[in-house]
Design a protein around this motif. Structure first.
Motif, PDB file in Angstrom:
ATOM      1  N   ILE A 144       0.272  -4.613   4.655  1.00 20.93           N
ATOM      2  CA  ILE A 144      -1.089  -5.042   4.308  1.00 20.93           C
ATOM      3  C   ILE A 144      -1.235  -5.503   2.859  1.00 20.93           C
ATOM      4  CG2 ILE A 144      -2.107  -3.549   6.061  1.00 20.93           C
ATOM      5  CD1 ILE A 144      -2.868  -1.593   3.840  1.00 20.93           C
ATOM      6  N   LYS A 145      -0.132  -5.731   2.172  1.00 20.81           N
ATOM      7  CA  LYS A 145      -0.216  -6.056   0.744  1.00 20.81           C
ATOM      8  C   LYS A 145      -1.045  -7.310   0.481  1.00 20.81           C
ATOM      9  CE  LYS A 145       4.222  -8.527   0.626  1.00 20.81           C
ATOM     10  NZ  LYS A 145       5.592  -8.542   0.019  1.00 20.81           N
ATOM     11  N   THR A 169       0.924  -1.037  -1.724  1.00 27.26           N
ATOM     12  CA  THR A 169       0.934   0.031  -0.732  1.00 27.26           C
ATOM     13  C   THR A 169       1.731   1.203  -1.283  1.00 27.26           C
ATOM     14  OG1 THR A 169       2.855  -1.006   0.320  1.00 27.26           O
ATOM     15  CG2 THR A 169       0.703  -1.523   1.247  1.00 27.26           C
ATOM     16  N   ASN A 170       1.262   2.403  -1.063  1.00 28.15           N
ATOM     17  CA  ASN A 170       1.927   3.593  -1.611  1.00 28.15           C
ATOM     18  C   ASN A 170       2.344   4.567  -0.513  1.00 28.15           C
ATOM     19  OD1 ASN A 170      -0.589   4.432  -0.862  1.00 28.15           O
ATOM     20  ND2 ASN A 170      -1.191   5.259  -2.849  1.00 28.15           N
ATOM     21  N   SER A 171       2.290   4.096   0.720  1.00 28.56           N
ATOM     22  CA  SER A 171       2.762   4.861   1.868  1.00 28.56           C
ATOM     23  C   SER A 171       3.578   3.903   2.722  1.00 28.56           C
ATOM     24  CB  SER A 171       1.580   5.419   2.682  1.00 28.56           C
ATOM     25  OG  SER A 171       1.986   5.798   3.982  1.00 28.56           O
ATOM     26  N   LYS A 172       4.601   4.402   3.358  1.00 29.21           N
ATOM     27  CA  LYS A 172       5.407   3.516   4.207  1.00 29.21           C
ATOM     28  C   LYS A 172       4.613   3.027   5.408  1.00 29.21           C
ATOM     29  CE  LYS A 172       7.652   7.384   6.642  1.00 29.21           C
ATOM     30  NZ  LYS A 172       8.969   7.980   7.018  1.00 29.21           N
ATOM     31  N   TYR A 173       3.426   3.587   5.604  1.00 33.42           N
ATOM     32  CA  TYR A 173       2.580   3.188   6.725  1.00 33.42           C
ATOM     33  C   TYR A 173       1.331   2.419   6.303  1.00 33.42           C
ATOM     34  CZ  TYR A 173       5.538   6.486   9.229  1.00 33.42           C
ATOM     35  OH  TYR A 173       6.610   7.138   9.770  1.00 33.42           O
ATOM     36  N   GLY A 174       1.088   2.267   5.023  1.00 29.69           N
ATOM     37  CA  GLY A 174      -0.115   1.566   4.591  1.00 29.69           C
ATOM     38  C   GLY A 174      -0.517   1.943   3.190  1.00 29.69           C
ATOM     39  N   ILE A 175      -1.779   2.278   3.008  1.00 24.50           N
ATOM     40  CA  ILE A 175      -2.302   2.619   1.680  1.00 24.50           C
ATOM     41  C   ILE A 175      -3.054   3.944   1.746  1.00 24.50           C
ATOM     42  CG2 ILE A 175      -4.415   1.252   2.068  1.00 24.50           C
ATOM     43  CD1 ILE A 175      -2.653   1.598  -1.323  1.00 24.50           C
ATOM     44  N   GLN A 176      -2.790   4.822   0.795  1.00 22.50           N
ATOM     45  CA  GLN A 176      -3.531   6.071   0.640  1.00 22.50           C
ATOM     46  C   GLN A 176      -4.233   6.039  -0.708  1.00 22.50           C
ATOM     47  OE1 GLN A 176      -3.907   9.429   2.610  1.00 22.50           O
ATOM     48  NE2 GLN A 176      -5.581   8.906   1.220  1.00 22.50           N
ATOM     49  N   ILE A 177      -5.531   5.835  -0.681  1.00 24.54           N
ATOM     50  CA  ILE A 177      -6.323   5.841  -1.913  1.00 24.54           C
ATOM     51  C   ILE A 177      -6.752   7.272  -2.178  1.00 24.54           C
ATOM     52  CG2 ILE A 177      -8.433   5.008  -3.018  1.00 24.54           C
ATOM     53  CD1 ILE A 177      -8.267   2.555  -1.168  1.00 24.54           C
ATOM     54  N   LEU A 178      -6.512   7.754  -3.396  1.00 26.72           N
ATOM     55  CA  LEU A 178      -6.913   9.099  -3.787  1.00 26.72           C
ATOM     56  C   LEU A 178      -8.203   9.020  -4.623  1.00 26.72           C
ATOM     57  CD1 LEU A 178      -3.402  10.560  -4.710  1.00 26.72           C
ATOM     58  CD2 LEU A 178      -4.638  10.739  -2.535  1.00 26.72           C
ATOM     59  N   PRO A 179      -9.034  10.050  -4.596  1.00 24.33           N
ATOM     60  CA  PRO A 179     -10.363   9.973  -5.223  1.00 24.33           C
ATOM     61  C   PRO A 179     -10.363   9.610  -6.704  1.00 24.33           C
ATOM     62  CG  PRO A 179     -10.215  11.899  -3.804  1.00 24.33           C
ATOM     63  CD  PRO A 179      -8.836  11.330  -3.880  1.00 24.33           C
ATOM     64  N   HIS A 180      -9.335  10.024  -7.437  1.00 25.03           N
ATOM     65  CA  HIS A 180      -9.346   9.806  -8.883  1.00 25.03           C
ATOM     66  C   HIS A 180      -8.896   8.404  -9.288  1.00 25.03           C
ATOM     67  CE1 HIS A 180      -5.191  10.917  -7.977  1.00 25.03           C
ATOM     68  NE2 HIS A 180      -4.831  10.308  -9.091  1.00 25.03           N
ATOM     69  N   GLN A 181      -8.268   7.675  -8.384  1.00 25.14           N
ATOM     70  CA  GLN A 181      -7.659   6.400  -8.754  1.00 25.14           C
ATOM     71  C   GLN A 181      -8.679   5.321  -9.088  1.00 25.14           C
ATOM     72  OE1 GLN A 181      -5.212   6.187  -5.156  1.00 25.14           O
ATOM     73  NE2 GLN A 181      -3.388   6.322  -6.414  1.00 25.14           N
ATOM     74  N   PHE A 182      -9.764   5.260  -8.307  1.00 24.52           N
ATOM     75  CA  PHE A 182     -10.787   4.235  -8.524  1.00 24.52           C
ATOM     76  C   PHE A 182     -12.190   4.846  -8.594  1.00 24.52           C
ATOM     77  CE2 PHE A 182      -7.218   2.259  -6.314  1.00 24.52           C
ATOM     78  CZ  PHE A 182      -6.968   1.152  -7.133  1.00 24.52           C
TER      79      PHE A 182
END
Length: 452
Positions: free
Chosen positions: A409-410, A419-432
């Motif tokens: 999905i880049k 992308t930070n997962s081999k399956y897609g993207i995991q957004i963490l609360p502190h990042q944005f």
């Protein structure tokens, strides 16, 4: 009903703790019926959400000065929490005023000995607030995270085990902060640039989202319905990570879409906007009441291609007899990515529900797999950060459904985002400073028969 901001806040806190009421649903209704001024409504909101969000830390502070053998009644504890929140976190409220108001609240419900107890505890909190240190707790880092950032211990442990000390602390810290108000511009009605200029002209401070070109952060806010352009459908409130889900699905004008577990409809409305009101979106949800919220949003945003359908996703094949271009499964989840936005949620969740929800998520994906056309796309999203509900569900789905392949999905992500997962993207609360969100995308490479 109370006639003061603190009285209203206490009502919300107490009902959230004693009756399991959802603060984000209850507070707007109470404020609408109240005769509070706009300023007092804002104070009541801050006090209610802030106290619930900080409750773990406040309990730790309070119990340092309350006798351990003293059984504190639930409502008295809520009064103490409300007072301690103002003393410890709000510099603009004088300690004496916070203590006195808590004493008055206790007098309204209990005999003098209780108000004397409230007075004694809060005065000790006030005298010692500058001496508070959490460093001694770091020997047990999970307990340190739990107490300093007001999280149930099991959540602190889960974050720590999954992401390590640095990220876990950043996540807990972000969950303890007041979230931004994110709005998504209805680009069918107005361009992002034009709406931004109008907001600035009206006195709002606007900051563009780093995740989505049609999303922005707005200050000051006040009542959502009072923001310029609300009645005209120029925007809707939607977290930027939720807005990103629509961009990853990338619906095109004229396509047929199914959006399951769609209510209250933010992602559905976004897809309709991206499709320029051309095509079809079947928006399903198990709750007719929640679908009524989608109806209201659809009408306000002037969207004509959304067809609501009240049905359990696992029975959807009984109602939909044709395949579609794309399907979105934004599944029910533990919601551990939304703890800042829903401050009381952390206290009602349990670790056991994660496994139950992961099974439901997989069942929902299984149920819609045959409804995707060959060459069509399926997007899975959840507003959580647990591996079991994210990568674990994707692994199982791919194992059971070889007719799908994972999509990189880049190209749907912002230029500097990877992308930070081999399956897609995991957004963490502190990042944005957004909700935590996991997104994966699949493409159907083999045709399958619809189940009867």
């Amino acid at each position: 009903m109370s006639s003061t901001a603190r009285g209203v806040a206490l009502e919300i806190i107490n009902k959230a703790n004693s009756k399991g009421s959802y603060a984000n649903l209850l507070l707007p209704k109470v404020l609408e019926k109240s005769r509070l001024s706009p300023r007092d409504k804002a104070l009541a909101t801050q006090l209610a959400y802030g106290t619930l969000r900080s409750q773990g830390t406040l309990d730790w502070l309070i119990m340092r000065y309350a006798k351990k053998d003293n059984k504190i009644k639930p409502k008295v504890m809520d009064i103490l929490r409300l007072g301690a929140y103002q003393v410890y976190y709000l510099d603009r409220v004088p300690d004496s005023a916070a203590v006195n108001n808590a004493v008055e609240l206790s007098k309204a419900h209990y005999p003098k000995r209780v108000s004397d107890f409230v007075n004694a505890v809060l005065r000790k909190v006030s005298r010692n607030k500058n001496k508070v240190s959490f460093n001694s707790l770091k020997k047990d880092f999970a307990q340190y995270l739990s107490i300093k950032y007001s999280h149930p211990l099991w959540i602190a442990k889960l974050f720590l085990e999954t992401y390590g000390k640095r990220k876990a602390e950043a996540m807990c810290k972000a969950n303890s902060e007041v979230p931004d108000i994110n709005i998504r511009v209805n680009t069918m009605r107005i361009s992002v640039d034009a709406y931004e200029k109008l907001l600035i002209k009206k006195g709002y401070k606007v900051k563009r989202s780093k995740l989505c070109k049609d999303s922005m952060i707005i200050k000051p806010c006040g009542s959502i319905t009072g923001i310029f352009g609300y009645a005209e459908g120029l925007f809707t409130v939607q977290d930027q990570s939720s807005t990103l889900v629509g961009h990853v699905l990338n619906p095109k004008p004229g396509e047929s879409i199914i959006d399951v577990a769609a209510a209250p409809g933010g992602k559905t409305a976004h897809m309709a906007s991206l499709m320029k009101n051309k095509g079809t979106i079947i928006a399903t949800d198990v709750s007719s009441a929640r679908l009524s919220l989608l109806d209201s949003l659809r009408d306000r945003m002037k969207l004509k291609i959304i067809i609501p359908l009240a049905v359990d996703t696992r029975r959807l094949n009984l109602y939909v007899k044709r395949t579609v271009n794309k399907v979105l499964v934004d599944a029910p989840c533990s919601g551990l990515g939304t703890l800042a936005r829903r401050p009381d949620e952390r206290w009602r969740k349990t670790e056991k529900t994660i496994h139950v929800l992961s099974q439901l998520q997989l069942e929902m994906l299984d149920s819609v797999a045959d409804l995707v056309k060959k060459g069509g796309d399926l997007v899975y999203s959840v507003c959580t950060v647990t591996k079991e509900e994210t990568e674990g569900v994707v692994e199982d789905f791919l194992a059971y459904h070889p007719e799908f392949k994972l999509v990189d999905i880049k190209n749907e992500l912002p230029a500097k985002m990877r992308t930070n997962s081999k399956y897609g993207i995991q957004i963490l609360p502190h990042q944005f400073h957004s909700d935590g969100m996991f997104i994966a995308k699949f493409n159907k490479i083999k045709r399958t028969k619809l189940k009867k």
